[in-house]
Design a protein around this motif. Structure first.
Motif, PDB file in Angstrom:
ATOM      1  N   ARG A  11     -19.545 -15.507  29.922  1.00 17.78           N
ATOM      2  CA  ARG A  11     -20.846 -15.065  29.405  1.00 17.78           C
ATOM      3  C   ARG A  11     -20.682 -13.629  28.942  1.00 17.78           C
ATOM      4  NH1 ARG A  11     -26.713 -15.935  30.396  1.00 17.78           N
ATOM      5  NH2 ARG A  11     -27.672 -13.967  29.816  1.00 17.78           N
ATOM      6  N   ILE A  12     -21.167 -13.375  27.736  1.00 24.04           N
ATOM      7  CA  ILE A  12     -21.135 -12.024  27.182  1.00 24.04           C
ATOM      8  C   ILE A  12     -22.569 -11.626  26.902  1.00 24.04           C
ATOM      9  CG2 ILE A  12     -20.372 -10.594  25.262  1.00 24.04           C
ATOM     10  CD1 ILE A  12     -18.089 -12.622  24.917  1.00 24.04           C
ATOM     11  N   ASP A  13     -22.999 -10.520  27.477  1.00 22.62           N
ATOM     12  CA  ASP A  13     -24.329  -9.992  27.204  1.00 22.62           C
ATOM     13  C   ASP A  13     -24.178  -8.816  26.254  1.00 22.62           C
ATOM     14  OD1 ASP A  13     -25.916 -11.694  28.930  1.00 22.62           O
ATOM     15  OD2 ASP A  13     -24.877 -10.710  30.576  1.00 22.62           O
ATOM     16  N   VAL A  14     -24.866  -8.907  25.120  1.00 26.40           N
ATOM     17  CA  VAL A  14     -24.782  -7.866  24.097  1.00 26.40           C
ATOM     18  C   VAL A  14     -26.137  -7.179  24.007  1.00 26.40           C
ATOM     19  CG1 VAL A  14     -24.326  -7.393  21.665  1.00 26.40           C
ATOM     20  CG2 VAL A  14     -23.092  -9.230  22.819  1.00 26.40           C
ATOM     21  N   THR A  15     -26.117  -5.843  23.986  1.00 24.63           N
ATOM     22  CA  THR A  15     -27.350  -5.068  23.869  1.00 24.63           C
ATOM     23  C   THR A  15     -27.197  -4.047  22.750  1.00 24.63           C
ATOM     24  OG1 THR A  15     -27.804  -5.320  26.219  1.00 24.63           O
ATOM     25  CG2 THR A  15     -28.973  -3.555  25.074  1.00 24.63           C
ATOM     26  N   PRO A  36     -26.360 -26.139  17.616  1.00 25.34           N
ATOM     27  CA  PRO A  36     -26.492 -25.613  18.958  1.00 25.34           C
ATOM     28  C   PRO A  36     -25.348 -24.676  19.363  1.00 25.34           C
ATOM     29  CG  PRO A  36     -25.624 -27.830  19.097  1.00 25.34           C
ATOM     30  CD  PRO A  36     -25.883 -27.528  17.636  1.00 25.34           C
ATOM     31  N   TYR A  37     -24.187 -24.811  18.719  1.00 27.36           N
ATOM     32  CA  TYR A  37     -23.043 -23.978  19.087  1.00 27.36           C
ATOM     33  C   TYR A  37     -22.541 -23.197  17.888  1.00 27.36           C
ATOM     34  CZ  TYR A  37     -23.022 -26.991  23.172  1.00 27.36           C
ATOM     35  OH  TYR A  37     -23.390 -27.676  24.297  1.00 27.36           O
ATOM     36  N   PHE A  38     -22.040 -22.015  18.144  1.00 31.40           N
ATOM     37  CA  PHE A  38     -21.503 -21.159  17.092  1.00 31.40           C
ATOM     38  C   PHE A  38     -20.400 -20.302  17.694  1.00 31.40           C
ATOM     39  CE2 PHE A  38     -25.403 -19.590  18.946  1.00 31.40           C
ATOM     40  CZ  PHE A  38     -25.053 -18.335  19.418  1.00 31.40           C
ATOM     41  N   GLN A  39     -19.640 -19.652  16.829  1.00 30.32           N
ATOM     42  CA  GLN A  39     -18.547 -18.814  17.314  1.00 30.32           C
ATOM     43  C   GLN A  39     -18.941 -17.348  17.286  1.00 30.32           C
ATOM     44  OE1 GLN A  39     -14.890 -19.795  15.277  1.00 30.32           O
ATOM     45  NE2 GLN A  39     -14.490 -21.344  16.820  1.00 30.32           N
ATOM     46  N   VAL A  40     -18.516 -16.639  18.325  1.00 29.40           N
ATOM     47  CA  VAL A  40     -18.723 -15.204  18.438  1.00 29.40           C
ATOM     48  C   VAL A  40     -17.348 -14.568  18.616  1.00 29.40           C
ATOM     49  CG1 VAL A  40     -19.657 -13.363  19.902  1.00 29.40           C
ATOM     50  CG2 VAL A  40     -21.030 -15.381  19.418  1.00 29.40           C
ATOM     51  N   MET A  51     -15.079 -17.034  20.919  1.00 28.69           N
ATOM     52  CA  MET A  51     -15.662 -17.951  21.887  1.00 28.69           C
ATOM     53  C   MET A  51     -16.685 -18.838  21.186  1.00 28.69           C
ATOM     54  SD  MET A  51     -17.722 -16.967  25.403  1.00 28.69           S
ATOM     55  CE  MET A  51     -19.034 -16.049  24.634  1.00 28.69           C
ATOM     56  N   THR A  52     -16.612 -20.133  21.426  1.00 26.55           N
ATOM     57  CA  THR A  52     -17.648 -21.053  20.962  1.00 26.55           C
ATOM     58  C   THR A  52     -18.724 -21.052  22.038  1.00 26.55           C
ATOM     59  OG1 THR A  52     -16.039 -22.393  19.778  1.00 26.55           O
ATOM     60  CG2 THR A  52     -18.159 -23.419  20.262  1.00 26.55           C
ATOM     61  N   CYS A  53     -19.960 -20.773  21.616  1.00 28.26           N
ATOM     62  CA  CYS A  53     -21.006 -20.546  22.612  1.00 28.26           C
ATOM     63  C   CYS A  53     -22.381 -20.971  22.103  1.00 28.26           C
ATOM     64  CB  CYS A  53     -21.030 -19.073  22.987  1.00 28.26           C
ATOM     65  SG  CYS A  53     -21.413 -17.991  21.596  1.00 28.26           S
ATOM     66  N   GLY A  78     -27.725 -12.967  25.446  1.00 28.53           N
ATOM     67  CA  GLY A  78     -26.618 -13.494  26.227  1.00 28.53           C
ATOM     68  C   GLY A  78     -25.946 -14.620  25.452  1.00 28.53           C
ATOM     69  N   PHE A  79     -24.623 -14.602  25.406  1.00 27.52           N
ATOM     70  CA  PHE A  79     -23.843 -15.650  24.763  1.00 27.52           C
ATOM     71  C   PHE A  79     -23.022 -16.345  25.840  1.00 27.52           C
ATOM     72  CE2 PHE A  79     -24.491 -12.447  21.431  1.00 27.52           C
ATOM     73  CZ  PHE A  79     -25.104 -13.225  20.467  1.00 27.52           C
ATOM     74  N   ILE A  80     -23.214 -17.670  25.976  1.00 23.12           N
ATOM     75  CA  ILE A  80     -22.605 -18.440  27.054  1.00 23.12           C
ATOM     76  C   ILE A  80     -21.632 -19.450  26.461  1.00 23.12           C
ATOM     77  CG2 ILE A  80     -23.063 -19.973  29.004  1.00 23.12           C
ATOM     78  CD1 ILE A  80     -26.071 -18.395  28.127  1.00 23.12           C
ATOM     79  N   GLU A  81     -20.430 -19.472  27.000  1.00 23.53           N
ATOM     80  CA  GLU A  81     -19.381 -20.369  26.502  1.00 23.53           C
ATOM     81  C   GLU A  81     -19.796 -21.820  26.606  1.00 23.53           C
ATOM     82  OE1 GLU A  81     -14.577 -20.487  26.885  1.00 23.53           O
ATOM     83  OE2 GLU A  81     -15.698 -20.147  28.717  1.00 23.53           O
ATOM     84  N   GLN A  82     -19.419 -22.581  25.596  1.00 28.82           N
ATOM     85  CA  GLN A  82     -19.733 -24.005  25.533  1.00 28.82           C
ATOM     86  C   GLN A  82     -19.103 -24.756  26.688  1.00 28.82           C
ATOM     87  OE1 GLN A  82     -18.296 -25.950  22.012  1.00 28.82           O
ATOM     88  NE2 GLN A  82     -19.216 -27.880  22.517  1.00 28.82           N
TER      89      GLN A  82
END
Length: 82
Positions: A11-15, A36-40, A51-53, A78-82
């Protein structure tokens, strides 16, 4: 009760401290267009990581309007891995 660990998710939280309205809209539109899913891509240990999330909670505080431009403060996603 017995349970097994099936997977470990990143999980990556970006602010962002402050975003212009059009910048915030671009981020939201990009997320919506790729559900529903995308790459970051993000900087990680050893270099750039991909990461696909899916996105978690999105929060923001409406900031000031300066010279006709609305700003948003403390935008967090928040970006959460698939």
């Amino acid at each position: 009760m017995v349970g097994d660990v099936i997977a470990t998710k990143k999980r990556i939280d970006v602010t962002w401290k402050m975003l212009k309205d059009d910048e915030f809209k671009l981020i939201l539109d990009t997320i919506r267009a790729n559900k529903p899913y995308f790459q970051v891509e993000y900087p990680g240990p050893g270099g750039q990581q991909t990461m696909t999330c899916y996105n978690g909670d999105i929060s923001a505080t409406m900031g000031p309007k300066i010279n006709g431009v609305r700003y948003w403060e403390e935008v967090s996603i928040g970006f959460i891995e698939q």
